[in-house]
Design a protein around this motif. Structure first.
Motif, PDB file in Angstrom:
ATOM      1  N   ASP A   1     -11.097  -6.846   6.006  1.00 45.95           N
ATOM      2  CA  ASP A   1     -11.074  -5.606   6.783  1.00 45.95           C
ATOM      3  C   ASP A   1     -10.208  -5.713   8.031  1.00 45.95           C
TER       4      ASP A   1
ATOM      5  N   ASN B 280      -7.711   6.220   1.797  1.00 45.10           N
ATOM      6  CA  ASN B 280      -8.579   5.246   1.132  1.00 45.10           C
ATOM      7  C   ASN B 280      -7.925   4.575  -0.074  1.00 45.10           C
ATOM      8  N   LYS B 281      -6.593   4.588  -0.115  1.00 42.39           N
ATOM      9  CA  LYS B 281      -5.896   3.986  -1.253  1.00 42.39           C
ATOM     10  C   LYS B 281      -4.656   3.200  -0.813  1.00 42.39           C
TER      11      LYS B 281
ATOM     12  N   ASP C 111      -0.670  -1.880   2.190  1.00 43.79           N
ATOM     13  CA  ASP C 111      -1.888  -2.255   1.468  1.00 43.79           C
ATOM     14  C   ASP C 111      -2.113  -1.248   0.346  1.00 43.79           C
ATOM     15  N   TYR C 112      -2.600  -1.743  -0.800  1.00 41.52           N
ATOM     16  CA  TYR C 112      -2.975  -0.830  -1.876  1.00 41.52           C
ATOM     17  C   TYR C 112      -4.316  -1.272  -2.434  1.00 41.52           C
ATOM     18  N   GLU C 113      -5.276  -0.344  -2.467  1.00 39.33           N
ATOM     19  CA  GLU C 113      -6.614  -0.635  -2.971  1.00 39.33           C
ATOM     20  C   GLU C 113      -6.731  -0.129  -4.409  1.00 39.33           C
TER      21      GLU C 113
ATOM     22  N   GLN D 115     -12.595  -0.251  -4.861  1.00 38.29           N
ATOM     23  CA  GLN D 115     -13.275  -0.509  -3.594  1.00 38.29           C
ATOM     24  C   GLN D 115     -13.288  -1.994  -3.241  1.00 38.29           C
TER      25      GLN D 115
ATOM     26  N   LYS E   2      -7.966  -5.420  -3.573  1.00 33.63           N
ATOM     27  CA  LYS E   2      -6.859  -4.942  -2.755  1.00 33.63           C
ATOM     28  C   LYS E   2      -5.702  -5.931  -2.780  1.00 33.63           C
TER      29      LYS E   2
ATOM     30  N   SER F 105      -2.060  -6.726  -0.605  1.00 30.21           N
ATOM     31  CA  SER F 105      -1.354  -6.414   0.632  1.00 30.21           C
ATOM     32  C   SER F 105      -0.096  -7.260   0.727  1.00 30.21           C
TER      33      SER F 105
END
Length: 371
Positions: free
Chosen positions: A125, A304-305, A333-335, A338, A341, A343
């Motif tokens: 995070d 959020n993506k 960054d790409y998620e 949830q 991820k 980066s």
């Protein structure tokens, strides 16, 4: 030792996962969690070029509640330098906290030092390839004072709480203060003098917090050194440590802006404490002052993506510009989900402590997951 600890942890997890095992009524909400971060990193630094895959971090934790009012957690790290105090597996967290009241909570054990906004953050995070340089050097990751790598943690006791709710039932003030050994994780006190670390921040609007932190204490080592006259001395050498930080963060609707300045006063040992056989108490030539600052922004491209990010990250090991190391970073960054991820970052680095070319480039790619 490593194999034995891994087997014990595996058996415990397997037992907890068995639905037929009934936990005592006073022990509830036990859960198993963890995460891993894999990494590829390239550096063009002159005479130190590298490109390598790496297991940055792998951890498993257990946590739960006892009698509802007590929260407990233990966390084990499975990767690290296997020849030093950073060896793995090793315990990084082991604590219990009485949480009956929001305004007064007591934590006892081994856990994160209450210093800076960034230190308590989860590595995933936190948002970048690593914590800011000033956090790693002045909060106990790879600390300038010569202590072993402790991931920003120590052994001690802490009080914390939230105060002054507004009409929307949102707290406006948070405080935290603790007493610690001052030696880092998994190590007893050496000089019997404790560190006092604390902070307070205000939250005037939703998503914003502005805080200040203080730290006073010492870092000590038992060994030998020479005085100014060349005489060899032995015993416990204690180095006073005085640090403070100013922090600000605004995080709302998937946007994040954060900045912190940290200053340190106090000498450091020349060598890093690796094992109990480390006896060199010679002082570092970097003197008794250091400071640094970082400023970052993480903005959503797709909420959020997908995120774009940038960070200015500067650390001065002598509090002077002639040895300053500055990183200018940009990334994405790409998620995928949830808990998964990827980066990527590019960093241009200016390191004035290098004797040759001060400038070089770095590329960092990380894939992280949680369970």
């Amino acid at each position: 030792m490593k194999k034995r600890l891994a087997v014990v942890l595996y058996c415990f997890i397997a037992t907890m996962a068995n639905a037929q095992i009934k936990l005592p009524s006073w022990l509830n909400n036990v859960k198993v969690s963890g995460y891993g971060i894999t990494q590829f990193q390239y550096s063009s630094q002159e005479n130190a070029k590298s490109n390598t895959f790496n297991l940055r971090m792998a951890r498993v934790s257990l946590d739960g509640r006892i009698l509802n009012d007590f929260y407990w957690k233990t966390q084990v790290q499975f990767n690290g330098n296997t020849s030093t105090l950073g060896s793995s597996p090793r315990i990084v967290d082991l604590f219990a906290e009485w949480q009956k009241y929001d305004y007064f909570r007591i934590k006892l054990g081994q856990f994160k030092r209450p210093f800076s906004f960034e230190n308590p953050m989860h590595p995933i995070d936190q948002g970048f390839m690593s914590y800011g340089q000033v956090v790693t050097k002045l909060v106990g990751f790879n600390d300038r004072n010569g202590s072993h790598a402790s991931n920003g943690r120590d052994l001690g006791i802490q009080l914390q709480g939230d105060l002054l709710k507004n009409k929307h039932d949102r707290n406006l003030i948070h405080y935290q203060i603790g007493v610690f050994n001052g030696q880092g994780i998994n190590v007893k006190d050496v000089d019997q003098q404790k560190d006092i670390i604390g902070g307070i921040w205000v939250m005037p609007v939703l998503g914003m917090r502005i805080g200040a932190f203080g730290w006073t204490g010492s870092y000590s080592r038992k060994g030998t050194w020479q005085d100014d006259m060349g005489n060899t001395l032995s015993g416990i050498r204690k180095l006073k440590q005085r640090r403070y930080a100013f922090s600000a963060e605004y995080k709302v609707d998937d946007w994040t802006f954060r900045s912190e300045y940290i200053h340190s006063t106090g000498n450091a040992f020349k060598t890093t404490y690796q094992t109990t056989e480390t006896k060199d108490c010679t002082l570092s030539a970097d003197g008794d002052k250091a400071d640094g600052v970082y400023m970052l922004a993480i903005v959503p491209i797709t909420k959020n993506k997908l995120h774009a990010k940038a960070r200015y990250d500067m650390y001065r090991p002598t509090a002077e510009w002639n040895k300053a190391r500055t990183q200018y970073e940009i990334g994405l960054d790409y998620e995928f989900a949830q808990n998964l991820k990827i980066s990527g970052e590019y960093a241009f680095i200016n390191d004035r402590s290098l004797s040759t070319d001060h400038n070089y480039n770095m590329v960092d790619i990380q894939l992280s997951f949680r369970f």
